[in-house]
Every structure is written in structure tokens, then in C-alpha cells.
Design a protein around this motif. Structure first.
Motif, PDB file in Angstrom:
ATOM      1  N   LYS A 103       0.822  -1.215   0.000  1.00 57.76           N
ATOM      2  CA  LYS A 103       0.000   0.000   0.000  1.00 57.76           C
ATOM      3  C   LYS A 103       0.855   1.264   0.000  1.00 57.76           C
ATOM      4  N   TYR A 104       2.158   1.127   0.276  1.00 53.29           N
ATOM      5  CA  TYR A 104       3.054   2.283   0.288  1.00 53.29           C
ATOM      6  C   TYR A 104       3.615   2.598  -1.095  1.00 53.29           C
ATOM      7  N   THR A 105       3.143   1.898  -2.119  1.00 54.78           N
ATOM      8  CA  THR A 105       3.578   2.181  -3.493  1.00 54.78           C
ATOM      9  C   THR A 105       2.889   3.439  -4.010  1.00 54.78           C
ATOM     10  N   ARG A 106       3.628   4.245  -4.747  1.00 48.18           N
ATOM     11  CA  ARG A 106       3.032   5.444  -5.342  1.00 48.18           C
ATOM     12  C   ARG A 106       1.862   5.068  -6.242  1.00 48.18           C
ATOM     13  N   LYS A 107       0.840   5.894  -6.233  1.00 46.98           N
ATOM     14  CA  LYS A 107      -0.357   5.604  -7.011  1.00 46.98           C
ATOM     15  C   LYS A 107      -0.058   5.510  -8.500  1.00 46.98           C
ATOM     16  N   GLU A 108       0.835   6.364  -8.991  1.00 44.21           N
ATOM     17  CA  GLU A 108       1.125   6.349 -10.426  1.00 44.21           C
ATOM     18  C   GLU A 108       1.952   5.132 -10.836  1.00 44.21           C
ATOM     19  N   ASP A 109       2.516   4.412  -9.876  1.00 46.83           N
ATOM     20  CA  ASP A 109       3.335   3.230 -10.179  1.00 46.83           C
ATOM     21  C   ASP A 109       2.570   1.922 -10.005  1.00 46.83           C
TER      22      ASP A 109
END
Length: 379
Positions: free
Chosen positions: A209-215
Motif C-alpha cells: 500500500k506504500y507504493t506510489r499511485k502512479e506506479d
């Protein structure tokens, strides 16, 4: 209680580096010898099977992430199974996470005490690694991602160079026979290596869940590459161990360290086993930091605490005290890792993950079917 600090998201590539660091961590030293002792010449096949099973677990984690991209595994489990069932399943998960946090440091202490600094008590290594890992975990996932990328850029090339320097000593004939005792040892080796390290991919259910939204659109591809690289790296290390030691490989517990000890190149490059020793320490430190971060956030999400950082130091202290009483001898610790660890991993990691993914999948299909039925009736 301090205010909750929002975590800074990281890129998909950084998440894949964290995955590689966690999965290889201490496994790069601990896997080759024990897996060869179980599967002999077919150890690399065992790693292929267990790695493929690990990829299936990664697929389940990515399915949960796509279904609820802003929730951790615990939050997904509460939503799918309910709070009571999540607590019941966590009865095995939380102690197993603590076991991993403790076991990583115990392995470093045993290695150092048996191979490099024989006169130094294990408690010195344990206390130092727990303290540094707790401080790193408190700094947050972004700091870990940046720091571990630099460490990996150092230890991976050095490890590959060590393996390459041993090429003159490799004997390809030592890779045969592949099936000296049939398929049973292969499956035994696959079962053991699935429990450690591949089943431990579960911990990333707390991190995705800590992944950037655009990635997030290409997160799955990036993690699959990182996981596959881990499998190939472990297979390469196992093959090199087999080619060098042949029939003696099963009795070499820290086989890569032993491999590095025999290298003497150009009459000036000697005693480079210290490179492998430092790689083990660095890899275990990275894995310990991630495991402690996940344990703190798992407990925080389970009990709805405001800030997971507040319990990282207490958990590190509990892990340190646990490392002092977890085993009475090296033989007992090896038996715990080989026998109890895979079973515990299945009950604490795999079973809850599969159950959560299955129920979320069923709920999504039912909601999709209802939505389709409503559209048909309105039409």
C-alpha cells in the motif's frame, strides 16, 4: 501517544528492491548448504519448484492489492473475514513474525561465532543488529528503500565477483547425478526452501500500500522481476556450491563463505571470505529492518494503534530477549528451522493469505453478478 506520521510512498522499482533485499537477505548464505543436503544434485530443481510456489503467493498479494490498493493485509483481512476471524488467524501470524525477527539475528550470531569472531558472545551481535534495525525501521519505508538500494549496489556485484573468481575450481561433473535418489529428495528440498525463504513473501502484504499511485499499474511486473531475480540468484549460488564442493557440499553449512575461503587470485587477492561475511551481515540487517517494520505495522493495524513507530523499540527488545532463550544448542536451532519453520509458515502466512484472497474474490464475483443482474433487469 505521538501523532501518526504519514508514510512517504515509494516507487514500484524501490518496492522490488526491498523485495529482493528481504528474500535474499540471509538466504544467500543459509540456503545452498542445507538445500543440497536434502535434494543433493537436484537442489536447483527444488528451488525452481519452491520459487514457482512463491510466485503464486505473490500473485495472491497482488490480487489483494488490486482489490484494496490503500489497505494493508490486516485491513483487507478485517474487511473480508471480520475482526474476530482476523484476530484468530493472527494468533499464529504474530508469533511467527516475531520468530522471523528473532531468527534472522540468531543466524547472524551463529555465523559470526562459528566462522569469523569465535570468541565474541552472540549477545554482542544480537544486540547491535536489533538496535540498528529498530532505528532504521523507525525512519520509515522511504529511508529503507533508498539506503538498501545503495547497499545492494555494493553487495550484489561483490558476491558475483567472488563467484566468478572461483570459476577455475568449478567441476561441471559435480552437478551429476541430478536424481541420485529419485524425486522424493527434490520434493523435500522444495518443501523446505518454500518455508524459507519464499513463503516469507507474505510480509509484503503489509508494504504494497506504500507504493506510489502512479506506479501501481506496473507494480506486479516489477515485483515479479525482483522475485525471479531472487530465485535465479539462489540457484546460481547453489550451482556454484555444487560445482566446487561436489559430494562435500551437503556438509558445508555456510557454503558461500567456504567457497570464498579457497579463492586466491593473482597472489595478492586473498582472504576475501570477509566480503561474503560482510554481505551476510548487510543482507541480514536489511531483512531484519523490513521484518521489524512489518511486525510493528501488523500489530498496529491489528489493535488500531495510532503510530507503529512507538512499538518498534519494545518489539526489538522482545526479539532480543527471545533470541537469548529460543534454543539451547545449534542443533536444536537447526531442527527448529528445518522442521517447525515451514509448518508454522504455512499456518501463519500461507493459509490466512489464501483464505483472505479467496473470500475477497468470491465477494467481488457476487457483487459483479448482482451488478450485471441489476443492469439486465433495468434493460
Amino acid at each position: 501517544m505521538m501523532e501518526k506520521k504519514a508514510a512517504v510512498p515509494i516507487s514500484a522499482f524501490q518496492m522490488s528492491l526491498l523485495l529482493f533485499a528481504f528474500m535474499t537477505g540471509s538466504a544467500i548464505i543459509n540456503i545452498p548448504g542445507p538445500i543440497i543436503s536434502e535434494a543433493f544434485g537436484g537442489a536447483w530443481i527444488s528451488l525452481l519448484f519452491s520459487g514457482a510456489a512463491g510466485l503464486l503467493l505473490l500473485g495472491c498479494l497482488l490480487f489483494l492489492h488490486r482489490a484494496e490498493p490503500d489497505l494493508s493485509y490486516v485491513e483487507c483481512s478485517k474487511k473480508a473475514l471480520g475482526t474476530a476471524v482476523t484476530f484468530a488467524l493472527s494468533v499464529m501470524t504474530v508469533p511467527f513474525l516475531l520468530h522471523i525477527v528473532t531468527g534472522i539475528v540468531i543466524d547472524v550470531g551463529l555465523f559470526m561465532n562459528s566462522s569469523m569472531l569465535r570468541e565474541t558472545p552472540n549477545t554482542v551481535f544480537n544486540l547491535a543488529i536489533f538496535a540498528i534495525a529498530a532505528l532504521t525501521a523507525r525512519a520509515g519505508i522511504e529511508v529503507m528503500a533508498r539506503m538498501f538500494a545503495l547497499i545492494l549496489m555494493l553487495i550484489i556485484p561483490l558476491t558475483v565477483i567472488v563467484l566468478a573468481l572461483a570459476i577455475p575450481n568449478y567441476q561441471f561433473a559435480n552437478l551429476l547425478p541430478v536424481f541420485p535418489y529419485g524425486w522424493r529428495p527434490i520434493w523435500h528440498g522444495a518443501y523446505s526452501s518454500f518455508g524459507f525463504p519464499f513463503e516469507e513473501i507474505f510480509v509484503f502484504g503489509m508494504l504494497l500500500k506504500y507504493t506510489r499511485k502512479e506506479d501501481r499499474t506496473f507494480l506486479g511486473r516489477s515485483l515479479a522481476k525482483g522475485f525471479s531475480s531472487c530465485i535465479l540468484f539462489l540457484i546460481l549460488s547453489t550451482l556454484c556450491t555444487l560445482m566446487l564442493f561436489g559430494p562435500l557440499a551437503p556438509i558445508k553449512k555456510y557454503s558461500l563463505f567456504e567457497l570464498a575461503r579457497i579463492i586466491e587470485a593473482f597472489e595478492i587477492i586473498q582472504r576475501i571470505e570477509s566480503v561474503i561475511g560482510m554481505s551476510l551481515i548487510a543482507g541480514s540487517y536489511m531483512k531484519e529492518s523490513i521484518a521489524l517494520f512489518v511486525l510493528a505495522h501488523f500489530v498496529s493495524d491489528l489493535f488500531k494503534l495510532k503510530d507503529a513507530r512507538a512499538i518498534m523499540m519494545p518489539l526489538a527488545l522482545i526479539g532480543f530477549l527471545n533470541s537469548l532463550v529460543s534454543y539451547d544448542s545449534n542443533t536444536e536451532w537447526i531442527e527448529i528451522v528445518n522442521v517447525m519453520h515451514p509448518l508454522w509458515a504455512f499456518g501463519g502466512f500461507t493459509l490466512p493469505l489464501l483464505l483472505t484472497a479467496a473470500l475477497i474474490g468470491i465477494k467481488r464475483r457476487r457483487s459483479g453478478a448482482r451488478a450485471s443482474g441489476s443492469a439486465d433487469s433495468s434493460g
